[in-house]
Structure formats: C-alpha cells, structure tokens
Enzyme design. Structure first.
Site, PDB file in Angstrom:
ATOM      1  N   SER A 146      16.134 -44.695 -44.965  1.00 28.93           N
ATOM      2  CA  SER A 146      16.230 -44.895 -46.408  1.00 28.93           C
ATOM      3  C   SER A 146      15.306 -46.001 -46.883  1.00 28.93           C
ATOM      4  CB  SER A 146      17.660 -45.282 -46.797  1.00 28.93           C
ATOM      5  OG  SER A 146      18.438 -44.152 -46.951  1.00 28.93           O
ATOM      6  N   ASN A 173       6.056 -51.436 -33.335  1.00 28.43           N
ATOM      7  CA  ASN A 173       7.166 -51.634 -32.416  1.00 28.43           C
ATOM      8  C   ASN A 173       7.891 -52.928 -32.801  1.00 28.43           C
ATOM      9  OD1 ASN A 173       8.910 -52.121 -30.273  1.00 28.43           O
ATOM     10  ND2 ASN A 173       7.518 -51.178 -28.795  1.00 28.43           N
ATOM     11  N   HIS A 203      19.774 -48.206 -53.169  1.00 21.14           N
ATOM     12  CA  HIS A 203      21.003 -48.292 -52.368  1.00 21.14           C
ATOM     13  C   HIS A 203      20.813 -49.179 -51.137  1.00 21.14           C
ATOM     14  CE1 HIS A 203      19.575 -44.887 -49.701  1.00 21.14           C
ATOM     15  NE2 HIS A 203      20.264 -45.559 -48.819  1.00 21.14           N
ATOM     16  N   ASP A 222      17.175 -43.929 -57.402  1.00 24.24           N
ATOM     17  CA  ASP A 222      17.330 -44.716 -56.176  1.00 24.24           C
ATOM     18  C   ASP A 222      16.013 -45.415 -55.826  1.00 24.24           C
ATOM     19  OD1 ASP A 222      18.440 -45.769 -53.931  1.00 24.24           O
ATOM     20  OD2 ASP A 222      18.609 -43.878 -52.822  1.00 24.24           O
TER      21      ASP A 222
HETATM   22  N1  ARG Z   1      20.873 -42.579 -46.851  1.00 28.08           N
HETATM   23  C1  ARG Z   1      20.205 -42.690 -45.597  1.00 28.08           C
HETATM   24  C2  ARG Z   1      19.953 -44.134 -45.263  1.00 28.08           C
HETATM   25  O1  ARG Z   1      20.565 -44.993 -45.857  1.00 28.08           O
HETATM   26  C3  ARG Z   1      18.992 -41.802 -45.539  1.00 28.08           C
HETATM   27  C4  ARG Z   1      19.384 -40.430 -45.293  1.00 28.08           C
HETATM   28  C5  ARG Z   1      18.259 -39.461 -45.315  1.00 28.08           C
HETATM   29  N2  ARG Z   1      18.824 -38.240 -44.878  1.00 28.08           N
HETATM   30  C6  ARG Z   1      18.164 -37.100 -44.718  1.00 28.08           C
HETATM   31  N3  ARG Z   1      18.788 -36.085 -44.213  1.00 28.08           N
HETATM   32  N4  ARG Z   1      16.905 -36.983 -45.038  1.00 28.08           N
HETATM   33  O2  ARG Z   1      19.256 -44.481 -44.333  1.00 28.08           O
END
Ligand code: ARG
Length: 335
Positions: free
Chosen positions: A261, A138, A115, A167
């Site tokens: 993500s 950093n 995604h 994914d």
């Molecule tokens: N879909 C999110 C992103 O695109 C990641 C979300 C992870 N969420 C979680 N509660 N662990 O960055």
C-alpha cells in the site's frame, strides 16, 4: 517380508528429517511471526468498508526474520532501477516496522496512501513517527535511524476510510533527497487518461507480502500488470466500491499485497522488442518478438484488494489522473 528393512530405513530417515524440520521451525518461531495479512484480518473494519480483509494498513515489524515487503508473483527490481520507490516505516513506541510503500515525486516529497498515515480509529500519526528508506532495494540491513525524516503529513481532504475513496497522502521530508540517492519520478497530469484504458501495461513495486498470507520481503519486487476495465472491476467488487478516484490492475498470479500500500502503480510503454526462438512444428523454429517495457509515469497508488492475486479480483489503486486527486498532490508539492 523382504521389503520391510528398506521401508524401516526410509522411515528412520523420514523421522530424522521431521526432527530437523521441527528444530528449524522452533528456532524460527522465536521471531515474531505475525504477518501483515494477519494484522489486517484481526482488525475491525468500519461498516461499509470495501469487501476485503487486508484493507487496513498492514504492519510488519522489521525485526521479523526475512522481513521486508513484496508483491505476489513478482521479480526483484535491479538495484538502481525505480530508486524513487520508498519504504515507509513507522514507530509508535515499540520500534519501527514496515508500514507501507511510497514514491519520491519531488526532492522533498513522498507520495503514499492516506490509509498509510493513520491508525484504525482514523488518528493521524505525528510526522516524527515516520522514517523513510529511499534509494534502497534490499532493506534487510536498513537502519531506521539513518532514514529520511518527515516534517509534515498531508492526507487528501476528502479521504474517506469507510469507502477508501481519495486514498492519497503526501509526506514532506525534513531535507531534500540528493539526486545521487534517488531521482524523483513524474506522475501523470490531471485528465491524462492515456494510460488508464483496459489492457495498458503497468508495473507495481513494493516490499509487501509475496503471497496472500505470506510474509514481507527484504528485496524490492515488481510485477507487470495490465489495467483492468472499470466495468469489470466494479463488477468484481460491490458496484459502489470502485469509484472514479480508483483504477484497477491485474494479471494472472500477480498482484500487490499487504505492505505494498502507498507504493506506485507505474504506467509503462513499449521500449523495444527482443526476439525469442520458438518451436514451430517438428523441425522448424520461428522467432517471436516479445515487447520490452519502460516505466514512464506513476499513475496509481496501491490502495486495496480482495486478498491478493485472487482470481477475478483486480488490485485497486488510487487514480492519479483524477483531477481531484491530482490537484491535491500538485498543491502540496508546490506549497
Ligand atoms: N491495503 C493493503 C496494504 O495496506 C494493500 C492491498 C493491495 N491488495 C491487492 N490485492 N492489490 O498494504
């Protein structure tokens, strides 16, 4: 009333403080303040999408004040540690922004989430749109033009946006990353379920939001989590949301978040113990031994979650021990 003068003075001080705050806020407001979470929320989700708001690739522009991406409830990763953790930036014509995390798994390959490499309509972005920050903790002064470039983008053939299943994606770099910059990190083998059981220690790292509606961080952060049980995770989400290609992890007050993500969930093992003196009764002290952990293998990819660090909702990760997920990654890297 004699106290009035004092209260009046206090009021004056409070007013002055308020004015300073307003000025500080106004100065800050000149930088775009839309957060990844906002963008996620503003985006439409396909029907049947997992019941969470920020499921779509979150976006942060790098020119935001304090921009970077982090983890909720984490601590900074020391420079040099976890050097394989990659920041994936994308430019779709308006300058680069922090798109996602990733992991260097071979000198020329970065693992990320499926995604993370397409828009809401499922349109995959061209390889030229990406830049990668590798071997940095950093990224505040990171210049995307100095980043690694991508020559090909591979999404798992069974990636399914509505269900978020499969994914996983792999980015092929135009040139190998020298070992002095970052060392590729191993990922689990197909069927290697050793680390997949509930309670196992794992660590997640990224530059994502530091709170659910928070902002990105410049510094790489990491948070120690525990693998959640499949049954518990399925119960937390709709039963059909968490499939065999996913694995969940959580810890009170800690989680990955928007912007993390694509980044790694890393299996850990106990590397030793440190002793801590604790009080045991009025005058007695006892030593307690506290385990220390060492990251061993990447076992998951940050995928989605209900908000961030919400009670009862573990983060959901792509399960790398799943043979179909594993074979896809291995075949791309071997090609
Ligand atoms: N879909 C999110 C992103 O695109 C990641 C979300 C992870 N969420 C979680 N509660 N662990 O960055």
């Amino acid at each position: 009333m004699t106290g009035d003068g004092g209260i009046g003075r206090l009021r004056g001080v409070a007013q002055a403080l308020a004015i300073i705050l307003v000025i500080a806020f106004t100065v800050q407001a000149h930088v775009p303040t839309e957060t990844m979470a906002d963008r996620g929320r503003n985006r439409g989700h396909a029907a049947g999408a997992p019941p969470e708001s920020g499921v779509r690739p979150a976006r942060h522009r790098r020119d935001r004040q304090g921009a970077g991406v982090e983890i909720v409830g984490g601590k900074p990763t020391p420079p040099g540690a976890l050097s394989f953790v990659t920041l994936v930036l994308v430019d779709l014509g308006n300058g680069f922004y922090n798109q996602c995390g990733g992991s260097l798994i071979a000198p020329r390959y970065v693992l990320t989430a499926a995604h993370c490499v397409e828009d809401e309509a499922g349109e995959r972005w061209p390889a030229e749109a990406f830049r990668l920050a590798i071997g940095q903790t950093n990224v505040h002064w990171f210049d995307p033009d100095s980043g690694y470039r991508v020559s090909a983008v591979f999404q798992h053939p069974k990636w399914n946006a509505p269900s978020f299943a499969y994914d996983a994606a792999v980015l092929q770099l135009t040139e190998p990353v020298p070992p002095g910059v970052a060392q590729p990190f191993p990922f689990v083998d197909a069927g290697e379920a050793l680390y997949d059981s509930a309670g196992q220690p794992a660590v997640v790292a990224g530059w994502g939001n530091t709170s659910e509606n928070g902002r990105l961080s410049d510094r790489l952060l990491q948070a120690d989590l525990r693998i959640a049980s499949d049954a518990g995770c399925r119960q937390a989400y709709r039963a059909d949301v968490v499939s065999a290609v996913m694995i969940c992890a959580s810890f009170k007050g800690r989680d990955s978040c928007q912007g993390d993500s694509g980044g790694p969930l890393i299996a850990q093992e106990v590397s030793g113990f440190r002793t801590k003196r604790v009080k045991a009764g009025k005058h007695r002290k006892r030593t307690k031994s506290i385990p220390m952990y060492r990251p061993v293998e990447i076992m998951g990819i940050v995928s989605f979650g209900q908000g961030c660090a919400q009670k009862g909702y573990p983060g959901v990760y792509t399960r790398l021990s799943n043979p179909e997920i594993n074979a896809f990654i291995t075949s791309v890297v071997a090609s």
